[in-house]
Write an enzyme that holds these catalytic residues in place. Structure first.
Site, PDB file in Angstrom:
ATOM      1  N   TYR A   1     -18.230  13.299 -13.676  1.00  0.00           N
ATOM      2  CA  TYR A   1     -18.143  14.505 -14.507  1.00  0.00           C
ATOM      3  C   TYR A   1     -16.832  14.597 -15.293  1.00  0.00           C
ATOM      4  O   TYR A   1     -16.769  15.278 -16.300  1.00  0.00           O
ATOM      5  CB  TYR A   1     -18.269  15.757 -13.638  1.00  0.00           C
ATOM      6  CG  TYR A   1     -19.575  15.868 -12.918  1.00  0.00           C
ATOM      7  CD1 TYR A   1     -20.790  15.944 -13.616  1.00  0.00           C
ATOM      8  CD2 TYR A   1     -19.611  15.879 -11.531  1.00  0.00           C
ATOM      9  CE1 TYR A   1     -21.989  16.044 -12.945  1.00  0.00           C
ATOM     10  CE2 TYR A   1     -20.815  15.980 -10.847  1.00  0.00           C
ATOM     11  CZ  TYR A   1     -22.000  16.058 -11.556  1.00  0.00           C
ATOM     12  OH  TYR A   1     -23.203  16.149 -10.892  1.00  0.00           O
TER      13      TYR A   1
ATOM     14  N   ARG B   1       0.791  -1.214   0.000  1.00  0.00           N
ATOM     15  CA  ARG B   1       0.000   0.000   0.000  1.00  0.00           C
ATOM     16  C   ARG B   1       0.834   1.280   0.000  1.00  0.00           C
ATOM     17  O   ARG B   1       0.696   2.110  -0.880  1.00  0.00           O
ATOM     18  CB  ARG B   1      -0.942   0.017   1.220  1.00  0.00           C
ATOM     19  CG  ARG B   1      -1.912   1.187   1.183  1.00  0.00           C
ATOM     20  CD  ARG B   1      -2.712   1.316   2.466  1.00  0.00           C
ATOM     21  NE  ARG B   1      -3.476   0.119   2.790  1.00  0.00           N
ATOM     22  CZ  ARG B   1      -4.192  -0.016   3.888  1.00  0.00           C
ATOM     23  NH1 ARG B   1      -4.235   0.964   4.781  1.00  0.00           N
ATOM     24  NH2 ARG B   1      -4.869  -1.125   4.130  1.00  0.00           N
TER      25      ARG B   1
ATOM     26  N   HIS C   1      -8.224  -3.705  -7.863  1.00  0.00           N
ATOM     27  CA  HIS C   1      -8.023  -2.976  -6.603  1.00  0.00           C
ATOM     28  C   HIS C   1      -9.306  -2.950  -5.780  1.00  0.00           C
ATOM     29  O   HIS C   1     -10.099  -2.017  -5.862  1.00  0.00           O
ATOM     30  CB  HIS C   1      -7.570  -1.540  -6.925  1.00  0.00           C
ATOM     31  CG  HIS C   1      -6.940  -0.831  -5.760  1.00  0.00           C
ATOM     32  ND1 HIS C   1      -5.691  -1.143  -5.265  1.00  0.00           N
ATOM     33  CD2 HIS C   1      -7.401   0.192  -4.979  1.00  0.00           C
ATOM     34  CE1 HIS C   1      -5.394  -0.345  -4.259  1.00  0.00           C
ATOM     35  NE2 HIS C   1      -6.422   0.468  -4.057  1.00  0.00           N
TER      36      HIS C   1
END
Length: 840
Positions: A121, A31, A77
């Site tokens: 968007y 990570r 993921h």
């Protein structure tokens, strides 16, 4: 409890330890820390690989970010969608990454800390440079592993051609450790990598010739080099970064600080709020307003200053109290073979080269395997084309494809793969042209196979390939540095960066200073004070002109008794016609202090010079002090105390002497004293000095001090406030001991008014007289005859009844103009060019 189940008791302490260690290792490896080979954490690697698999390359149309996030989330993921989206967003921000890897369309946030628009968007695709991190991934160049549900495979590392860890940096907090790597310039890193490939024994000093320092996407200035050097050598260091700021003057003559670049990772909006808060809390004085005028053309933060503010002082306070100066703590921890390791510059470069070498070997093995497979098939096709009639006959006679293959294998001793290729061969391959193509392709493949085998057996050839690919990347994406470097004075001598050219230093009566190349005075026939184009203010004029070279030093003495330094190259350069910069804005002097004296010295580091010259200072209350120039030879940014001044006193003059000059001090009451400099003992820098002249009354004070080297050539000129002046021989003043009341230098009456000035003059000087009403008059010394010491003097200027003289300045005389002038060149009151004094 279900049947057959049982409870096993375990020690909770041991279980917590075991579980936390597992969690810690997962955070460290999967990570928070980047891999040293490609410079990516798993989430970034998965985003780029997912976009590549989705076909969102630089040449394809943008895709919705939500589509990309869904792809990465569903396949590779299995965490929150925001972790994937924000990782992708950061890779698209040109203020976060030195070389952005994602090309975003829409609102991807701002340097003000604004959040990006929702993923529904925005749109994105890979940047061209990101594709270089994925080149050859389909040639078994890297290992793949199963994804979270074992349904797909994902790469454990990318076969990147870009040293991404160094050029884009990384940051992350793991358990018990963290990483914070700065970005660097791609051109510099590739040059250093190539140098390492050519000489693996190269040391950090050698690499530093190529990699100068980190290069942040937001630009700025790296201030001091020690932290950079520590980071390169050890992997840890503190890099101080300053904003890029300049002082500008608007049309009203008010100064403002304009900030065009800020340190890396600094939030611009929060920075402006912080400045405003400091101004409101009165922790920073001198700022009237702060505006953000940034637009598409770039960043522009404007800090408006009050009229009495000193720009340098305000800027230094901003550096001190705000994020305009911040430090980047380098901590180069990355995963090396799955384990966290602290790396210096050479360590990161060597690991990248090792990775590229592994990629080249694996790519070559794959290409060799594919080439040999193809060559094997071509061998069969060529055999078939050489025996085409018999091959057709065998195939036609066979009842099915399997029988045809077996008969071909038995007849021509072919492999199953070759026989299969012959059976599946199209009729068009029977033409003569196609048969030639087969043979040409086979010949090329034979050469390629030999070349690939050569690569696998020759390490130097592999290193040449790595170098060629790196040079190609540099040619495509290399650029200039964005972050400047200012080497601190302890490490580098700034004089090394300036040629010791000849300059003319000019200081105006109102305290504006500039340096002008001497060549400009030599090549032009007109110029100087009064010539067309001069931008000095009303009632201002050039009072001091010093010949100097770029490595000389100017000393400035203030009325509070402090001494400041400026190297000539630190003085702003300007043409003859420009005004220059206010001295107050170049020095860190207090607002209620004022520069009273200027001294030009040659070399402060020459022991013989500084120990054979002196500085003599005089104060308003008649104190005189003599110190060695050596006491003022170690410059400090904030200046030093040159003389201890009492509360009701102030410094009025300072002169550089050789230790043997004649000194004259004059008072308002019209008395003057002459004594030899040898009568003053030399004292240290913090000393108060000794009495030079006794003053009778509280209202009386010293108005000036002169140091005369040649009493035969120089005269003493005194001027009173009602316009009377007198030029007398120095010899008319008898030598006395210092500390006396002196002798009469001018007969002071109600008509003459008090004495206001004493100057040492020759016929080569002019006098500039400024009245309290603002009128400035120039008087040639050659027109004023010498007269006795005790006389009243003559009227040197006619004043109105209510007017008086405000100040008197000695300036170089004007010489006759040699070149002809046109009418538009002439300026009222301009009769020639000021004499440039020669270097003493």
């Amino acid at each position: 409890m279900a049947e057959g189940e049982k409870i096993i008791k375990i020690n909770i302490e041991e279980e917590m330890k075991s579980a936390y260690i597992d969690y810690s290792m997962s955070v460290i490896v999967s990570r928070a820390l980047p891999d040293v080979r490609d410079g990516f954490k798993p989430v970034h690697r998965r985003v780029l690989f997912g976009m590549s698999e989705l076909g969102v390359t630089a040449s394809k149309p943008y895709k919705k970010s939500a589509r990309i996030v869904g792809e990465v989330l569903g396949k590779y993921h299995p965490h929150g969608d925001s972790s994937v989206y924000f990782a992708m967003v950061r890779m698209a921000q040109d203020w976060s990454l030195r070389y952005p890897l994602v090309d975003g369309q829409g609102n991807f946030g701002s340097v003000d800390g604004d959040s990006p628009a929702a993923m529904r968007y925005t749109e994105a695709r890979l940047n061209k440079i990101a594709e270089e991190t994925l080149v050859d991934i389909d040639k078994r160049t890297v290992d793949f592993q199963l994804n979270f549900d074992d349904s797909l495979k994902e790469p454990t590392v990318l076969p990147t051609r870009i040293p991404n860890l160094l050029v884009n940096g990384a940051s992350g907090i793991a358990v018990g450790m963290a990483t914070n790597m700065p970005p660097h310039n791609l051109t510099e890193i590739i040059n250093a990598t190539v140098a390492y490939i050519e000489n693996p024994e190269i040391d950090i000093d050698g690499l530093c010739e190529y990699v100068k320092a980190p290069d942040f996407p937001t630009g700025g200035i790296i201030y001091g080099y020690k932290g950079v050097r520590d980071a390169f050598e050890t992997g840890r260091g503190k890099v101080v970064v300053r904003a890029k700021a300049e002082v500008e003057t608007d049309s009203n003559g008010r100064e403002k600080i304009v900030i065009s670049e800020i340190p890396y990772l600094v939030n611009k909006a929060e920075l402006i709020i912080k400045i405003a808060d400091l101004v409101n809390d009165k922790k920073i004085e001198g700022i009237s307003n702060v505006n953000d005028e940034s637009d598409r053309r770039g960043m522009r933060i404007v800090v408006d200053l009050k009229r009495d503010a000193i720009a340098n002082v305000v800027l230094n306070n901003l550096y001190k109290f705000t994020a305009l100066q911040s430090s980047f703590s380098v901590n180069n921890i990355a995963l090396v073979k799955g384990r966290p390791e602290l790396l210096n510059l050479k360590g990161m470069i060597s690991n990248f080269v090792e990775h590229r070498h592994d990629v080249v070997v694996r790519r070559t093995q794959y290409e060799l395997e594919q080439a040999e497979k193809r060559a094997h098939i071509l061998e069969g096709l060529i055999i078939a084309s050489d025996n085409i009639d018999e091959v057709i006959k065998i195939i036609r006679a066979a009842s099915n494809p399997e029988e045809a293959r077996n008969n071909l294998i038995e007849r021509f001793k072919l492999s199953d793969i070759q026989a299969r290729a012959i059976v599946e061969m199209r009729l068009r391959q029977l033409t003569g042209l196609e048969q030639d193509k087969l043979r040409n392709e086979f010949d090329e493949l034979v050469k390629e196979i030999a070349h690939l085998k050569d690569i696998l057996s020759n390490e130097s050839l592999r290193m040449e390939i790595i170098t060629e690919e790196l040079v190609e990347i540099k040619a495509k994406y290399g650029d200039e540095r964005k972050t400047e470097i200012v080497y601190s004075s302890e490490e580098f001598n700034p004089e090394d960066f300036y040629a010791d050219d000849e300059m003319i230093i000019t200081i105006s009566h109102l305290g504006y200073i500039k340096r002008t190349p001497l060549a400009e005075f030599r090549t032009q026939s007109r110029g100087g004070v009064g010539s067309k184009g001069s931008t000095t203010r009303d009632q201002d004029f050039i009072e001091h002109i010093y010949p100097a070279t770029m490595h000389n030093t100017m000393l400035f003495f203030t009325k509070k008794g402090r001494c400041f330094w400026l190297k000539v190259y630190e003085i702003p350069e300007g043409a003859k016609s420009t005004k220059g910069r206010a001295i107050q804005n170049l020095l860190n002097i207090e607002g209620d202090d004022q520069v009273k004296a200027f001294i030009k010295v040659k070399k402060l580091n020459e022991e013989d010079y500084v120990n054979s010259n002196y500085i003599v200072m005089g104060t308003k209350k008649g104190i005189i002090k003599k110190s060695l120039l050596a006491d003022y030879s170690r410059p400090r940014v904030n200046g030093v105390n040159a003389i201890t001044i009492k509360e009701d006193d102030e410094l009025i003059q300072a002169r550089l002497t050789n230790g043997e000059t004649e000194i004259l001090m004059a008072t308002r009451s019209g008395r003057a004293i002459r004594f030899n400099e040898t009568n003053i003992r030399t004292i240290g820098r913090t000393g108060q000095g000794v009495r030079g002249i006794s003053i009778d009354t509280e209202v009386d004070e010293v108005v000036g001090m002169i140091c005369v080297n040649n009493i035969q050539e120089e005269d003493a000129l005194v001027v009173s406030e009602n316009g009377f002046g007198k030029r007398s021989k120095i010899e008319d003043y008898r030598i006395t001991n210092r500390g006396g009341k002196g002798v009469k230098t001018m007969k002071i009456t109600e008509k003459t008014g008090a004495l206001i000035s004493i100057k040492n003059v020759t016929d080569e000087h002019d006098l500039m007289i400024i009245n309290k009403s603002g009128i400035t008059i120039r008087l040639a010394m050659s027109e004023l005859r010498t007269m006795g010491r005790a006389t009243q003097g003559v009227k040197v200027i006619n004043l109105k009844k209510t007017d008086q003289i405000a100040s008197v300045a000695r300036v170089p005389a004007y010489k006759e103009e040699v070149a002809t002038e046109t009418e538009e060149d002439q300026v009222e009151g301009s009769e020639g060019t000021p004499e440039i004094p020669t270097e003493e």
